[in-house]
Design a protein around this motif. Sequence first.
Motif, PDB file in Angstrom:
ATOM      1  N   THR A  13      -8.045  23.109  -6.741  1.00  8.90           N
ATOM      2  CA  THR A  13      -6.645  23.444  -6.963  1.00  8.90           C
ATOM      3  C   THR A  13      -5.742  22.538  -6.139  1.00  8.90           C
ATOM      4  O   THR A  13      -6.208  21.612  -5.461  1.00  8.90           O
ATOM      5  N   ALA A  14      -4.458  22.781  -6.199  1.00  7.42           N
ATOM      6  CA  ALA A  14      -3.474  22.002  -5.439  1.00  7.42           C
ATOM      7  C   ALA A  14      -3.124  22.743  -4.163  1.00  7.42           C
ATOM      8  O   ALA A  14      -2.892  23.951  -4.176  1.00  7.42           O
ATOM      9  N   GLY A  15      -3.093  22.009  -3.053  1.00  5.66           N
ATOM     10  CA  GLY A  15      -2.775  22.618  -1.773  1.00  5.66           C
ATOM     11  C   GLY A  15      -1.302  22.517  -1.428  1.00  5.66           C
ATOM     12  O   GLY A  15      -0.504  21.930  -2.160  1.00  5.66           O
ATOM     13  N   ALA A  16      -0.971  23.086  -0.296  1.00  2.00           N
ATOM     14  CA  ALA A  16       0.418  23.058   0.174  1.00  2.00           C
ATOM     15  C   ALA A  16       0.830  21.634   0.523  1.00  2.00           C
ATOM     16  O   ALA A  16       0.033  20.828   0.992  1.00  2.00           O
ATOM     17  N   GLY A  17       2.086  21.333   0.281  1.00  3.69           N
ATOM     18  CA  GLY A  17       2.611  20.032   0.659  1.00  3.69           C
ATOM     19  C   GLY A  17       2.448  18.962  -0.391  1.00  3.69           C
ATOM     20  O   GLY A  17       3.049  17.897  -0.283  1.00  3.69           O
ATOM     21  N   THR A  18       1.625  19.192  -1.411  1.00  2.00           N
ATOM     22  CA  THR A  18       1.491  18.207  -2.473  1.00  2.00           C
ATOM     23  C   THR A  18       2.719  18.232  -3.375  1.00  2.00           C
ATOM     24  O   THR A  18       3.479  19.203  -3.385  1.00  2.00           O
ATOM     25  N   PHE A  19       2.906  17.173  -4.134  1.00  2.00           N
ATOM     26  CA  PHE A  19       4.031  17.151  -5.072  1.00  2.00           C
ATOM     27  C   PHE A  19       3.890  18.278  -6.087  1.00  2.00           C
ATOM     28  O   PHE A  19       4.893  18.861  -6.515  1.00  2.00           O
ATOM     29  N   GLY A  70       0.815  -1.208   0.000  1.00  2.00           N
ATOM     30  CA  GLY A  70       0.000   0.000   0.000  1.00  2.00           C
ATOM     31  C   GLY A  70       0.851   1.261   0.000  1.00  2.00           C
ATOM     32  O   GLY A  70       1.727   1.422   0.844  1.00  2.00           O
ATOM     33  N   ALA A  71       0.602   2.141  -0.966  1.00  2.00           N
ATOM     34  CA  ALA A  71       1.383   3.374  -1.094  1.00  2.00           C
ATOM     35  C   ALA A  71       0.476   4.591  -1.092  1.00  2.00           C
ATOM     36  O   ALA A  71      -0.492   4.657  -1.854  1.00  2.00           O
ATOM     37  N   ALA A  72       0.788   5.551  -0.235  1.00  2.00           N
ATOM     38  CA  ALA A  72       0.148   6.866  -0.260  1.00  2.00           C
ATOM     39  C   ALA A  72       1.116   7.814  -0.954  1.00  2.00           C
ATOM     40  O   ALA A  72       2.235   8.008  -0.484  1.00  2.00           O
ATOM     41  N   LEU A  73       0.712   8.365  -2.084  1.00  2.00           N
ATOM     42  CA  LEU A  73       1.605   9.205  -2.886  1.00  2.00           C
ATOM     43  C   LEU A  73       1.008  10.600  -3.019  1.00  2.00           C
ATOM     44  O   LEU A  73       0.069  10.806  -3.796  1.00  2.00           O
ATOM     45  N   GLU A  74       1.530  11.534  -2.257  1.00  2.00           N
ATOM     46  CA  GLU A  74       1.059  12.917  -2.333  1.00  2.00           C
ATOM     47  C   GLU A  74       2.200  13.917  -2.476  1.00  2.00           C
ATOM     48  O   GLU A  74       1.999  15.001  -3.006  1.00  2.00           O
ATOM     49  N   THR A  75       3.382  13.570  -1.998  1.00  2.00           N
ATOM     50  CA  THR A  75       4.485  14.526  -1.938  1.00  2.00           C
ATOM     51  C   THR A  75       5.729  13.992  -2.635  1.00  2.00           C
ATOM     52  O   THR A  75       5.823  12.806  -2.974  1.00  2.00           O
ATOM     53  N   ARG A 105       1.282  13.285 -11.830  1.00  2.00           N
ATOM     54  CA  ARG A 105       1.810  12.066 -11.229  1.00  2.00           C
ATOM     55  C   ARG A 105       3.101  12.334 -10.461  1.00  2.00           C
ATOM     56  O   ARG A 105       4.066  12.848 -11.030  1.00  2.00           O
ATOM     57  N   PRO A 106       3.129  11.967  -9.186  1.00  2.00           N
ATOM     58  CA  PRO A 106       4.354  12.130  -8.393  1.00  2.00           C
ATOM     59  C   PRO A 106       5.350  11.022  -8.687  1.00  2.00           C
ATOM     60  O   PRO A 106       5.593  10.133  -7.866  1.00  2.00           O
ATOM     61  N   GLY A 107       5.914  11.085  -9.881  1.00  2.00           N
ATOM     62  CA  GLY A 107       6.816  10.027 -10.324  1.00  2.00           C
ATOM     63  C   GLY A 107       8.108  10.564 -10.894  1.00  2.00           C
ATOM     64  O   GLY A 107       8.519  11.702 -10.599  1.00  2.00           O
ATOM     65  N   PRO A 108       8.751   9.799 -11.753  1.00  2.00           N
ATOM     66  CA  PRO A 108      10.101  10.149 -12.213  1.00  2.00           C
ATOM     67  C   PRO A 108      10.148  11.332 -13.169  1.00  2.00           C
ATOM     68  O   PRO A 108      11.241  11.795 -13.510  1.00  2.00           O
ATOM     69  N   ARG A 109       8.998  11.857 -13.619  1.00  2.00           N
ATOM     70  CA  ARG A 109       9.003  12.970 -14.563  1.00  2.00           C
ATOM     71  C   ARG A 109       8.704  14.322 -13.909  1.00  2.00           C
ATOM     72  O   ARG A 109       8.460  15.312 -14.607  1.00  2.00           O
ATOM     73  N   MET A 110       8.749  14.390 -12.594  1.00  2.00           N
ATOM     74  CA  MET A 110       8.456  15.659 -11.914  1.00  2.00           C
ATOM     75  C   MET A 110       9.453  16.751 -12.292  1.00  2.00           C
ATOM     76  O   MET A 110       9.084  17.919 -12.441  1.00  2.00           O
ATOM     77  N   GLY A 111      10.722  16.385 -12.458  1.00  2.00           N
ATOM     78  CA  GLY A 111      11.723  17.369 -12.862  1.00  2.00           C
ATOM     79  C   GLY A 111      11.456  17.894 -14.255  1.00  2.00           C
ATOM     80  O   GLY A 111      11.605  19.097 -14.529  1.00  2.00           O
ATOM     81  N   GLU A 112      11.038  17.010 -15.158  1.00  2.00           N
ATOM     82  CA  GLU A 112      10.675  17.425 -16.516  1.00  2.00           C
ATOM     83  C   GLU A 112       9.501  18.398 -16.475  1.00  2.00           C
ATOM     84  O   GLU A 112       9.473  19.390 -17.212  1.00  2.00           O
TER      85      GLU A 112
END
Length: 277
Positions: free
Chosen positions: A163-169, A100-105, A257-264
């Motif tokens: 919208t997106a809140g504080a602390g999200t990715f 189980g994975a919680a992915l927000e940040t 998606r909080p994954g490997p493309r966040m830098g892109e």
Amino acid sequence: MIDDRGRPHDVSAPRTRVVSLIPAVTETLVAIGAADLLVARTRYDEATEVAELPSVGGGIDPSVEFLAALAPGLVVLWASGANGPRLEDRLDEIGVPWYGAALETVDDFRRHAGNLGRLVGLAERADSLIARVEEQLEAAAGSWAGRDPVRVVYVVQSDPPMTAGAGTFLDSVLDAAGAVNAFRDIRGNWPLVSMEEVVRRDPAYLIVPVQGYGTPVAPPGYRDPSAVWLAARPGWSAVAAVAAGRVISVDASLFGRPGPRMGEAAMYLASRLHGAG
């Protein structure tokens, strides 16, 4: 190792026959070289490496019968409790192991990328991926050095406004791209806000996710399609940024998606906001 549902996981033997019900995790597994371990995908996975795999359906409502027939050694699922009528319990009943994975940040990405790398026997590759994403986010932040950050609202949905809140990715991606989240003070990861409040906060730009938009170059004079779309939506024409055409479309999958493309994602938005990169 303990997952986000409090379950311990033995990492002494690498897992094979993996199913990820979380697109960001699927992208992470592909990025660390574990595509050959995946035996199915969801309808939302877009990586070419998994395009030919059979689909189990949705990420929160997969076909449990199909999952059972695949005999996976590990299913990665959302730890939020949104997985239908206790998907975890049904998997336990048929003896299918799950994580189980919680992915927000961004921190969640780091943690789960590292954990999953260990679970599939690719810990070093996972560590390298984590370092690469961090380097890309830092490079994005450096690309607009010397310029002032820009106040923005990320429009998750238009009616009602979300919208997106504080602390999200996404908040972290915005920050790296030289954007200030105008709703950073609002409680909740993905808060609903009023149209009046969007007008009152007067963002310099609106960021709008569009499915399949990609990362096109926006030359001078480019008319963003979301500017036209928002101007026709009830209430949005009252937002000064909409009236002035200060609206930026971004790829919904890339930014969602909080994954490997966040830098892109951060680098692309920096280029649109600051002409950086």
